[in-house]
Design a protein around this motif. Structure first.
Motif, PDB file in Angstrom:
ATOM      1  N   UNK A 285       0.878  -1.057  -0.107  1.00  0.00           N
ATOM      2  CA  UNK A 285       0.003  -0.079   0.157  1.00  0.00           C
ATOM      3  C   UNK A 285       0.706   1.104  -0.022  1.00  0.00           C
ATOM      4  N   UNK A 286       2.113   1.171   0.584  1.00  0.00           N
ATOM      5  CA  UNK A 286       3.075   2.201   0.578  1.00  0.00           C
ATOM      6  C   UNK A 286       3.310   2.644  -0.971  1.00  0.00           C
ATOM      7  N   UNK A 287       3.041   1.814  -1.864  1.00  0.00           N
ATOM      8  CA  UNK A 287       4.006   2.164  -3.249  1.00  0.00           C
ATOM      9  C   UNK A 287       3.003   3.096  -4.083  1.00  0.00           C
ATOM     10  N   UNK A 288       1.791   3.479  -3.447  1.00  0.00           N
ATOM     11  CA  UNK A 288       0.747   4.370  -4.317  1.00  0.00           C
ATOM     12  C   UNK A 288       1.513   5.675  -4.397  1.00  0.00           C
ATOM     13  N   UNK A 289       1.343   6.002  -5.666  1.00  0.00           N
ATOM     14  CA  UNK A 289       1.807   7.406  -6.443  1.00  0.00           C
ATOM     15  C   UNK A 289       0.853   7.772  -7.184  1.00  0.00           C
ATOM     16  N   UNK A 338       3.817  -2.571  13.649  1.00  0.00           N
ATOM     17  CA  UNK A 338       3.846  -2.454  12.025  1.00  0.00           C
ATOM     18  C   UNK A 338       2.861  -3.317  11.405  1.00  0.00           C
ATOM     19  N   UNK A 339       2.413  -4.503  11.792  1.00  0.00           N
ATOM     20  CA  UNK A 339       1.044  -5.024  11.365  1.00  0.00           C
ATOM     21  C   UNK A 339      -0.026  -4.372  11.264  1.00  0.00           C
ATOM     22  N   UNK A 340      -0.263  -3.415  12.229  1.00  0.00           N
ATOM     23  CA  UNK A 340      -1.566  -2.909  12.472  1.00  0.00           C
ATOM     24  C   UNK A 340      -1.335  -1.544  11.372  1.00  0.00           C
ATOM     25  N   UNK A 341      -0.035  -0.903  11.468  1.00  0.00           N
ATOM     26  CA  UNK A 341       0.091   0.082  10.334  1.00  0.00           C
ATOM     27  C   UNK A 341      -0.085  -0.406   9.116  1.00  0.00           C
ATOM     28  N   UNK A 342       0.425  -1.839   8.634  1.00  0.00           N
ATOM     29  CA  UNK A 342       0.348  -1.949   7.409  1.00  0.00           C
ATOM     30  C   UNK A 342      -1.530  -2.436   7.033  1.00  0.00           C
ATOM     31  N   UNK A 347      -6.522  -0.475   4.421  1.00  0.00           N
ATOM     32  CA  UNK A 347      -7.799  -0.089   4.456  1.00  0.00           C
ATOM     33  C   UNK A 347      -8.011   1.382   3.851  1.00  0.00           C
ATOM     34  N   UNK A 348      -6.782   2.157   3.896  1.00  0.00           N
ATOM     35  CA  UNK A 348      -6.806   3.402   3.432  1.00  0.00           C
ATOM     36  C   UNK A 348      -6.845   3.364   1.886  1.00  0.00           C
ATOM     37  N   UNK A 349      -6.126   2.585   1.200  1.00  0.00           N
ATOM     38  CA  UNK A 349      -5.899   2.479  -0.152  1.00  0.00           C
ATOM     39  C   UNK A 349      -7.268   1.660  -0.834  1.00  0.00           C
ATOM     40  N   UNK A 350      -7.901   0.889   0.091  1.00  0.00           N
ATOM     41  CA  UNK A 350      -9.020   0.201  -0.380  1.00  0.00           C
ATOM     42  C   UNK A 350     -10.217   0.908  -0.397  1.00  0.00           C
ATOM     43  N   UNK A 351     -10.462   1.817   0.459  1.00  0.00           N
ATOM     44  CA  UNK A 351     -11.599   2.724   0.685  1.00  0.00           C
ATOM     45  C   UNK A 351     -11.372   4.026  -0.171  1.00  0.00           C
ATOM     46  N   UNK A 352     -11.252   4.104  -1.368  1.00  0.00           N
ATOM     47  CA  UNK A 352     -10.829   5.193  -2.086  1.00  0.00           C
ATOM     48  C   UNK A 352     -12.101   6.226  -1.900  1.00  0.00           C
TER      49      UNK A 352
END
Length: 386
Positions: A285-289, A338-342, A347-352
């Motif tokens: 999810x961190x790779x979003x640009x 880190x698991x919770x952050x992941x 969730x942040x990227x899925x709920x656009x």
């Protein structure tokens, strides 16, 4: 299956380039440091290449963790920049479909990091310590290069030899200057060799030489001629080979004979595989640009997260070594965080279409700045969200 094979092929290609770059940088810095130690007389020049190999094995776990994380980040970022993710989402596929192919690469890499961290790195540290101890055990006179003055580690003796035998046990034409109780002593001898007494103390036994104590202009100047003269080089108490650091101890010793220092080392070794696996999942999810924007900022944020993760692990290890926290209490909080952050990033990227998604927030800000009509703002937010 086609997507998974293509993704794995791209991951291996990116990982090869990343690992080569990181390994080259690491070896360069190690070479500079080891050559500096060799020039300072701390290690033998013949051991430089051996130590570089052992240091490389010690750094391999960290290098592989960074390689896996950066490789996943680069692949995902490229998919966004080339608009492949637009096609992916338009086909009704979710970002979570990337987890399985990433895990097919991450799990073997995690097992490799675990084996290196738990078995190979301790062995490499043990070998490095033995190489250094072997050089330290060598008598100071044998460390002297022929035709070169060399100061001892304690700074109390300066030695010069004209020739050294092949086994480094005998030297020819010796000059030694020492300080004894504030008085200068100079010894010259034709030959010298190392002998070990019954207590394990090492002596340099010189033959056919002279000793000069004091200065010729002083009244207490003394000169004597000897057939044999012994100088203490090192005592057995200073050559304790069993005094190993925690980094050089095998895993079984850390578990069977625990103490705060060994628990801290065990925490470091056991945490590296979990950290590598979680960071590779976090990179998805961190790779979003935004395809219209560069990925430099995204890469900087990712590397900051890795640095923070390593610093937290170092702080937990230090707390365990100092006895402020137990091994079991320090072993899980960072990985859970880190698991919770992941999960939150996924969730942040899925709920656009969420009102708190960055695209929705940015759309509302633009609407307020340009004072567009409400319907136009809604249409704009929906378009950005989709």
């Amino acid at each position: 299956m086609i997507f998974q094979r293509a993704l794995r092929r791209e991951l291996f290609s990116a990982a090869s380039a990343v690992f080569t770059t990181l390994f080259t940088i690491t070896v360069t810095f190690m070479l500079i440091r080891i050559l500096r130690d060799a020039a300072g007389g701390k290690i033998a020049s013949s051991d430089v290449l051996i130590l570089i190999g052992f240091y490389s094995l010690d750094y391999f776990p960290i290098l592989l963790i960074l390689t896996g994380f950066i490789s996943v980040l680069l692949v995902v970022t490229r998919a966004y920049q080339d608009s492949e993710m637009v096609v992916w989402f338009a086909s009704g596929l979710s970002l979570t479909r990337w987890i399985a192919p990433i895990l097919s690469v991450a799990l073997p890499l995690t097992m490799l990091v675990a084996s290196l961290s738990l078995v190979v790195s301790p062995w490499a540290n043990e070998q490095m310590q033995e190489v250094r101890n072997r050089y330290e055990k060598r008598e100071d006179i044998a460390k002297v290069a022929p035709g070169k003055f060399q100061e001892s580690r304690g700074g109390g003796r300066v030695s010069f030899v004209e020739e050294v035998s092949g086994d480094l046990s005998k030297v020819q034409n010796i000059f030694t200057s020492m300080m004894n109780d504030g008085r200068s002593s100079v010894i010259v001898a034709k030959e010298g060799k190392v002998e070990i007494d019954a207590h394990g103390d090492r002596f340099l036994v010189m033959s056919q030489g002279r000793r000069y104590d004091g200065l010729p202009t002083e009244g207490d100047f003394q000169m004597m001629q000897f057939e044999k003269y012994a100088v203490l080089l090192s005592a057995q108490s200073n050559l304790d080979a069993n005094n190993k650091s925690a980094k050089a101890l095998p895993l079984r010793t850390l578990i069977d004979d625990p103490n705060p220092t060994r628990d801290g080392e065990l925490l470091w070794r056991a945490s590296l595989p979990f950290m590598g696996l979680l960071l590779m999942l976090l990179a998805i999810p961190l790779g979003y640009v935004n395809p219209r924007v560069g990925r430099s900022a995204n890469m900087i944020v990712a590397l900051i997260l890795v640095a923070v993760n390593l610093n937290i692990l170092n702080m937990l290890q230090l707390a365990v070594v100092q006895g402020k926290i137990s091994f079991w209490r320090a072993s899980w909080p960072m990985h859970v965080a880190v698991a919770i952050l992941t999960a939150l990033f996924f969730l942040w990227r899925l709920k656009v279409n969420s009102v708190w998604h960055p695209s929705s927030v940015w759309g509302r800000i633009k609407c307020r700045l340009y004072r567009k009509k409400n319907q136009q703002c809604v249409d704009h937010q929906q378009m950005v969200g989709n």
